[in-house]
Design an enzyme around this catalytic site. Structure first.
Site, PDB file in Angstrom:
ATOM      1  N   ASP A  40       0.811  -1.220   0.000  1.00  0.00           N
ATOM      2  CA  ASP A  40       0.000   0.000   0.000  1.00  0.00           C
ATOM      3  C   ASP A  40       0.847   1.275   0.000  1.00  0.00           C
ATOM      4  O   ASP A  40       0.324   2.369   0.239  1.00  0.00           O
ATOM      5  CB  ASP A  40      -0.903   0.025   1.253  1.00  0.00           C
ATOM      6  CG  ASP A  40      -2.017  -0.995   1.142  1.00  0.00           C
ATOM      7  OD1 ASP A  40      -2.363  -1.366   0.007  1.00  0.00           O
ATOM      8  OD2 ASP A  40      -2.531  -1.428   2.191  1.00  0.00           O
ATOM      9  N   HIS A  51      28.283   6.074 -10.855  1.00  0.00           N
ATOM     10  CA  HIS A  51      26.899   6.191 -10.355  1.00  0.00           C
ATOM     11  C   HIS A  51      26.696   5.419  -9.051  1.00  0.00           C
ATOM     12  O   HIS A  51      25.632   4.854  -8.810  1.00  0.00           O
ATOM     13  CB  HIS A  51      25.895   5.729 -11.424  1.00  0.00           C
ATOM     14  CG  HIS A  51      25.894   6.619 -12.626  1.00  0.00           C
ATOM     15  ND1 HIS A  51      25.516   6.192 -13.877  1.00  0.00           N
ATOM     16  CD2 HIS A  51      26.241   7.917 -12.774  1.00  0.00           C
ATOM     17  CE1 HIS A  51      25.641   7.187 -14.742  1.00  0.00           C
ATOM     18  NE2 HIS A  51      26.082   8.245 -14.093  1.00  0.00           N
ATOM     19  N   ASP A  93      28.366  13.655  -4.430  1.00  0.00           N
ATOM     20  CA  ASP A  93      27.634  14.286  -5.534  1.00  0.00           C
ATOM     21  C   ASP A  93      26.182  14.342  -5.099  1.00  0.00           C
ATOM     22  O   ASP A  93      25.481  13.330  -5.112  1.00  0.00           O
ATOM     23  CB  ASP A  93      27.811  13.466  -6.815  1.00  0.00           C
ATOM     24  CG  ASP A  93      27.155  14.119  -8.032  1.00  0.00           C
ATOM     25  OD1 ASP A  93      26.342  15.045  -7.858  1.00  0.00           O
ATOM     26  OD2 ASP A  93      27.446  13.670  -9.157  1.00  0.00           O
ATOM     27  N   ASP A 108      22.987  20.593  -8.396  1.00  0.00           N
ATOM     28  CA  ASP A 108      23.786  19.395  -8.700  1.00  0.00           C
ATOM     29  C   ASP A 108      25.257  19.720  -8.417  1.00  0.00           C
ATOM     30  O   ASP A 108      25.923  20.339  -9.247  1.00  0.00           O
ATOM     31  CB  ASP A 108      23.561  19.016 -10.168  1.00  0.00           C
ATOM     32  CG  ASP A 108      24.315  17.766 -10.572  1.00  0.00           C
ATOM     33  OD1 ASP A 108      24.880  17.080  -9.705  1.00  0.00           O
ATOM     34  OD2 ASP A 108      24.328  17.475 -11.790  1.00  0.00           O
ATOM     35  N   HIS A 114      33.615  10.862 -18.737  1.00  0.00           N
ATOM     36  CA  HIS A 114      32.308  11.498 -18.959  1.00  0.00           C
ATOM     37  C   HIS A 114      32.502  12.918 -19.483  1.00  0.00           C
ATOM     38  O   HIS A 114      33.623  13.409 -19.567  1.00  0.00           O
ATOM     39  CB  HIS A 114      31.452  11.471 -17.677  1.00  0.00           C
ATOM     40  CG  HIS A 114      32.058  12.175 -16.492  1.00  0.00           C
ATOM     41  ND1 HIS A 114      32.063  13.542 -16.362  1.00  0.00           N
ATOM     42  CD2 HIS A 114      32.673  11.686 -15.375  1.00  0.00           C
ATOM     43  CE1 HIS A 114      32.632  13.867 -15.212  1.00  0.00           C
ATOM     44  NE2 HIS A 114      33.037  12.763 -14.597  1.00  0.00           N
ATOM     45  N   HIS A 134      26.129  19.503 -18.238  1.00  0.00           N
ATOM     46  CA  HIS A 134      24.790  19.310 -18.818  1.00  0.00           C
ATOM     47  C   HIS A 134      23.927  20.472 -18.370  1.00  0.00           C
ATOM     48  O   HIS A 134      24.198  21.099 -17.344  1.00  0.00           O
ATOM     49  CB  HIS A 134      24.191  17.968 -18.362  1.00  0.00           C
ATOM     50  CG  HIS A 134      24.258  17.748 -16.875  1.00  0.00           C
ATOM     51  ND1 HIS A 134      23.344  18.284 -16.007  1.00  0.00           N
ATOM     52  CD2 HIS A 134      25.151  17.084 -16.098  1.00  0.00           C
ATOM     53  CE1 HIS A 134      23.666  17.945 -14.766  1.00  0.00           C
ATOM     54  NE2 HIS A 134      24.771  17.219 -14.776  1.00  0.00           N
ATOM     55  N   HIS A 192      19.406  16.530 -15.250  1.00  0.00           N
ATOM     56  CA  HIS A 192      19.916  16.555 -16.629  1.00  0.00           C
ATOM     57  C   HIS A 192      18.804  17.220 -17.422  1.00  0.00           C
ATOM     58  O   HIS A 192      17.876  16.557 -17.873  1.00  0.00           O
ATOM     59  CB  HIS A 192      20.223  15.148 -17.134  1.00  0.00           C
ATOM     60  CG  HIS A 192      21.446  14.569 -16.485  1.00  0.00           C
ATOM     61  ND1 HIS A 192      21.983  13.355 -16.826  1.00  0.00           N
ATOM     62  CD2 HIS A 192      22.255  15.047 -15.494  1.00  0.00           C
ATOM     63  CE1 HIS A 192      23.061  13.117 -16.082  1.00  0.00           C
ATOM     64  NE2 HIS A 192      23.239  14.125 -15.266  1.00  0.00           N
ATOM     65  N   GLU A 252      31.709  19.928 -14.411  1.00  0.00           N
ATOM     66  CA  GLU A 252      32.021  18.848 -13.489  1.00  0.00           C
ATOM     67  C   GLU A 252      33.111  17.891 -13.962  1.00  0.00           C
ATOM     68  O   GLU A 252      32.893  16.699 -14.113  1.00  0.00           O
ATOM     69  CB  GLU A 252      30.757  18.049 -13.193  1.00  0.00           C
ATOM     70  CG  GLU A 252      29.972  17.594 -14.428  1.00  0.00           C
ATOM     71  CD  GLU A 252      28.728  16.807 -14.038  1.00  0.00           C
ATOM     72  OE1 GLU A 252      28.870  15.788 -13.341  1.00  0.00           O
ATOM     73  OE2 GLU A 252      27.614  17.204 -14.418  1.00  0.00           O
ATOM     74  N   TYR A 278      39.535   9.766 -12.363  1.00  0.00           N
ATOM     75  CA  TYR A 278      39.185   8.537 -11.649  1.00  0.00           C
ATOM     76  C   TYR A 278      40.295   7.517 -11.881  1.00  0.00           C
ATOM     77  O   TYR A 278      40.432   6.974 -12.978  1.00  0.00           O
ATOM     78  CB  TYR A 278      37.832   8.009 -12.154  1.00  0.00           C
ATOM     79  CG  TYR A 278      36.794   9.110 -12.166  1.00  0.00           C
ATOM     80  CD1 TYR A 278      36.118   9.471 -11.002  1.00  0.00           C
ATOM     81  CD2 TYR A 278      36.518   9.831 -13.339  1.00  0.00           C
ATOM     82  CE1 TYR A 278      35.195  10.507 -11.001  1.00  0.00           C
ATOM     83  CE2 TYR A 278      35.597  10.868 -13.346  1.00  0.00           C
ATOM     84  CZ  TYR A 278      34.942  11.200 -12.172  1.00  0.00           C
ATOM     85  OH  TYR A 278      34.029  12.231 -12.178  1.00  0.00           O
ATOM     86  N   ARG A 318      36.031  14.416  -8.308  1.00  0.00           N
ATOM     87  CA  ARG A 318      35.192  15.219  -9.212  1.00  0.00           C
ATOM     88  C   ARG A 318      34.841  16.498  -8.464  1.00  0.00           C
ATOM     89  O   ARG A 318      34.652  16.475  -7.244  1.00  0.00           O
ATOM     90  CB  ARG A 318      33.916  14.467  -9.627  1.00  0.00           C
ATOM     91  CG  ARG A 318      32.986  15.314 -10.493  1.00  0.00           C
ATOM     92  CD  ARG A 318      31.905  14.536 -11.251  1.00  0.00           C
ATOM     93  NE  ARG A 318      30.921  13.894 -10.403  1.00  0.00           N
ATOM     94  CZ  ARG A 318      30.874  12.603 -10.144  1.00  0.00           C
ATOM     95  NH1 ARG A 318      31.785  11.791 -10.671  1.00  0.00           N
ATOM     96  NH2 ARG A 318      29.950  12.108  -9.368  1.00  0.00           N
ATOM     97  N   GLU A 353      32.118  19.719  -9.007  1.00  0.00           N
ATOM     98  CA  GLU A 353      30.981  20.133  -9.846  1.00  0.00           C
ATOM     99  C   GLU A 353      30.292  21.359  -9.266  1.00  0.00           C
ATOM    100  O   GLU A 353      29.971  21.397  -8.073  1.00  0.00           O
ATOM    101  CB  GLU A 353      29.968  18.977  -9.923  1.00  0.00           C
ATOM    102  CG  GLU A 353      28.682  19.327 -10.667  1.00  0.00           C
ATOM    103  CD  GLU A 353      27.767  18.138 -10.887  1.00  0.00           C
ATOM    104  OE1 GLU A 353      27.815  17.184 -10.083  1.00  0.00           O
ATOM    105  OE2 GLU A 353      26.991  18.174 -11.862  1.00  0.00           O
TER     106      GLU A 353
HETATM  107  N1  GLY Z   1      24.533  13.956 -10.369  1.00  0.00           N
HETATM  108  C1  GLY Z   1      24.498  13.605 -11.733  1.00  0.00           C
HETATM  109  C2  GLY Z   1      25.436  14.396 -12.484  1.00  0.00           C
HETATM  110  O1  GLY Z   1      26.346  14.967 -11.951  1.00  0.00           O
HETATM  111  O2  GLY Z   1      25.296  14.547 -13.659  1.00  0.00           O
HETATM  112 MN    MN Z   2      26.296  15.634  -9.973  1.00  0.00          MN
HETATM  113 MN    MN Z   3      25.907  16.834 -13.007  1.00  0.00          MN
END
Ligand code: GLY
Ligand code: MN
Ligand code: MN
Length: 443
Positions: A43, A247, A264, A275, A354, A358, A365, A388, A392, A410, A412
């Site tokens: 539920d 991720h 992150d 973000d 990466h 974005h 995103h 960002e 790594y 990272r 960002e």
């Molecule tokens: N947190 C997802 C990104 O940095 O794109």
């Molecule tokens: Mn992020």
């Molecule tokens: Mn991001």
């Protein structure tokens, strides 16, 4: 202490609907459903999150609703179908606005019970030359659209006409969403503020022996205390080698002396996302090797941010980040050779796999094209992007100097394009080595 922050005004929602109507062809109709409630188990449902396009145009926070826009309709151009009031249901599940109040509260021209949609909507579609709808986003609703259109087609002998043309509604809305208004930026600044409160509290709490999820708790507490009711995406708190899993969301490891931890995480406020990534030493002091890697990523991030300005194109920040990162990787002995050649060969992808950013807005995103006619889009004031870069260096890479193995970094931030350049919306979150070490010393 109660908290209230900025909100999007009724006037702005009206302006957005008008801007959409100005983009639409003659004699047309646009149909946009709300998000659905998703079952978690038994539920229990997942916390409801409104569909971003629906939120952008309607601002109406309930499920089981449909926004219909018909430019030039005499009895009202903006129409909402929504749940009727039901005292018994409201006793269990909370308030329902109901059509009459929704019309007033959300500045719409007309409203009907959602239970009447089958009777009313085909009549509104009939005779229109074009139907704007985002096919593919909601399969159940796609079926209903086809059903309504078919019901008009089967009546063609009696003179009814289905629309001759279908167009993707999202394409129009997404172009509007890409450019943030003054009010949107105020809301996004508040999301950044809540994010900063969470990240700073986390920095104070971080120490060897803590668990990643305890750091996550500090983030969520900070976000919510500032009025952000949820994170914009599942928070990543990755210590040691976990920072190298892009991720990672398990967040269940114990923090160890001498490791870094990558966080992150961003707050969602009034449906707008923040973000942010920071990478900090578990014990409050960067080791020499960690600092060497960190300073390269930071230099890359600052170089990329500097490229965010009108006239520059979307890929320039990425190109700047890749250049600084690749030169740094050569200096550290992670890569060997001529940086220009290594960039050409994309050798950096071994440690930086990466892209550098974005769009950011209602979605983390966010929507909006990155290219137009095959060319990178040029930055314009009002756009918001993340920047960002990261490095790594997985423990599994035995061919790199041992002192760097297991380091993942990272950094960002969220960057607004302004007329004269840019503004970093998340600049209040400690970022330099000295700022981070000072913020952690508070704890
Ligand atoms: N947190 C997802 C990104 O940095 O794109
Ligand atoms: Mn992020
Ligand atoms: Mn991001």
């Amino acid at each position: 202490m109660s908290k209230s922050g900025p909100v999007i005004s009724l006037r702005e929602f009206r302006r957005r609907r008008q801007e959409l109507m100005d983009m639409m062809d003659e004699n047309c109709i646009a149909i946009l459903p709300s998000a659905r409630v998703m079952s978690r188990n038994s539920d229990v449902d997942y916390q409801f999150r409104q569909d971003s396009d629906f939120q952008y145009l309607a601002g109406f926070p309930e499920p089981e609703a449909v926004l219909v826009i018909i430019p030039g309709r005499e009895h009202g151009e903006t129409i909402l179908f929504c749940r009727e009031r039901d005292p018994e249901a409201e006793r269990w599940h909370g308030k329902i606005t109901g059509p009459e109040r929704a019309m007033q509260l959300y500045g719409l021209d007309d409203a009907f019970p959602i239970s009447d949609i089958d009777d009313i909507l085909p009549g509104l579609i009939e005779g229109k030359s074009k139907l704007y709808y985002s096919m593919g986003a909601n399969h159940d609703f796609d079926g209903q659209i086809i059903h309504w259109v078919n019901s008009i087609s089967t009546n063609q002998q009696s003179g009814s006409r289905p629309p001759g043309e279908f167009s993707h509604l999202g394409n129009l809305i997404h172009e509007l969403r890409l450019f943030k208004s003054k009010q949107e930026l105020e809301v996004m600044r508040h999301a950044a503020h809540a994010t900063a409160v969470g990240h700073k509290a986390l920095m104070e709490l971080t120490a060897p022996g803590r668990y990643e999820y305890q750091l996550e708790a500090a983030l969520l507490n900070g976000f919510m205390m500032e009025g952000a009711r949820s994170p914009a995406y599942p928070s990543i708190v990755g210590s040691g080698e976990n920072a190298n899993i892009l991720h990672y969301t398990d967040n269940d490891a114990e923090l160890k002396e001498g490791e870094l931890v990558l966080i992150d995480a961003g707050a969602e406020y009034q449906c707008y996302a923040c973000d942010v990534t920071r990478t900090i030493p578990v014990n409050g002091k960067f080791t020499e090797a960690q600092r060497e890697v960190y300073e390269i990523v930071l230099a890359a991030q600052l170089a990329a941010i500097d490229m965010v300005r009108p006239e520059n194109h979307w890929n320039q920040p990425h190109e700047a980040a890749v250049r600084v990162l690749t030169e740094g990787m050569v200096r550290l002995g992670l890569l060997e050779g001529d940086p220009a050649q290594l960039i050409e060969e994309e050798a950096y992808r071994k440690f930086y796999m990466h892209r550098t950013g974005h769009w950011l807005g209602l979605d983390v995103h966010d929507v909006g094209e990155y290219q137009i006619d095959g060319e990178w889009r040029v930055f314009e004031p009002g756009m918001v992007t993340t920047i960002e870069p990261g490095l790594y260096i997985s423990e599994a890479l035995k061919d790199v100097p041992a002192r760097y193995r297991g380091i993942g970094v990272r950094i960002e931030d969220n960057v607004l394009v302004t007329r004269s350049g840019n503004e970093v919306l998340t600049s209040m979150i400690p970022k330099s080595v000295a700022e981070i070490e000072a913020a952690m010393a508070v704890g």
